[in-house]
Design an enzyme around this catalytic site. Sequence first.
Site, PDB file in Angstrom:
ATOM      1  N   ARG A 122       0.807  -1.229   0.000  1.00 16.24           N
ATOM      2  CA  ARG A 122       0.000   0.000   0.000  1.00 16.24           C
ATOM      3  C   ARG A 122       0.837   1.275   0.000  1.00 16.24           C
ATOM      4  O   ARG A 122       0.371   2.319  -0.469  1.00 16.24           O
ATOM      5  CB  ARG A 122      -0.947   0.002   1.198  1.00 16.24           C
ATOM      6  N   ASP A 127     -15.646  10.153   8.135  1.00 17.47           N
ATOM      7  CA  ASP A 127     -14.562   9.237   7.798  1.00 17.47           C
ATOM      8  C   ASP A 127     -13.239   9.950   8.012  1.00 17.47           C
ATOM      9  O   ASP A 127     -13.157  11.184   7.924  1.00 17.47           O
ATOM     10  CB  ASP A 127     -14.667   8.745   6.350  1.00 17.47           C
TER      11      ASP A 127
END
Length: 285
Positions: free
Chosen positions: A32, A140
């Site tokens: 990632r 979020d």
Amino acid sequence: MSDPAFDFLRTYLKDRSGLALGPEKLYLVESRLNPICRRFNLATLNDLCTALRASRRDIEQAVVEAMTTNETFFFRDRTPFDMFRDVLLPRAITARAATRRLRIWSAAASSGQEPYSLAMLLKEAAPRLAGWHIEIVATDLSTEVLEKAKAGFYSHFEVQRGLPAQLLVKYFSQQGDRWRIDPALGSMIDFRPLNLLQPFDHLGTFDIVFCRNVLIYFDMPTKSDVLRRIAKALAPDGAVLLGAAETVIGLTDALVPDGANRGLYRKSVASTAAAHPAPPMRAAV
């Protein structure tokens, strides 16, 4: 990546996002974060750690957003949404009949499929909610996914995952190779950036909280702390829905299972009493 660099990243991500990574997750970090290195012209992950230690804010945000999981889809796991429609909404209509106000929190809302799914269910129940003020707050950690959610555009693949065909036809319009959700649904949702590790008292009190599939990434103390603060933000008769693999058992006494509905939790009697103490008794005269 060197062992000290990996240890630094594990601590860094734990402190900023709550993400608890075991030693076996090295592959995940590399897969990632290598794209982040290329994006910022950094040769190695060790160089990325050096940039993080230098407090490069642009890189800090990119790293956290890359490592936090944003997997979601419309009506994910279906059962919580059936419970919202068949149990929680009828309860709220009765309990809030006097005020006709309802506040719902979609925590870790990612790219918006969860709050939009709730908005569609509320639209479907519109005849029973005439004159009501309903607010969905969707939060979020990632500003990137929140921007996507606000825009309301989804790929053909995304609208095929969990979204019933009749709702796609009713609430979406096709624009090129994407589908745009009805802006009227977007107007029901207040999208806000929020890190669950930080205080969220400013959000106010909620009647229903969806906090699904996020606690599984936290360690036990972080789970306990987040659940305790969610309970504090919950109305005395409110409800919390967690993910199928999540529970409050052994983590907090502020929330207890709703015996009739798996995955549904309510405030404990002790928690409600602490938040809303009875007034002192007056002495007899």
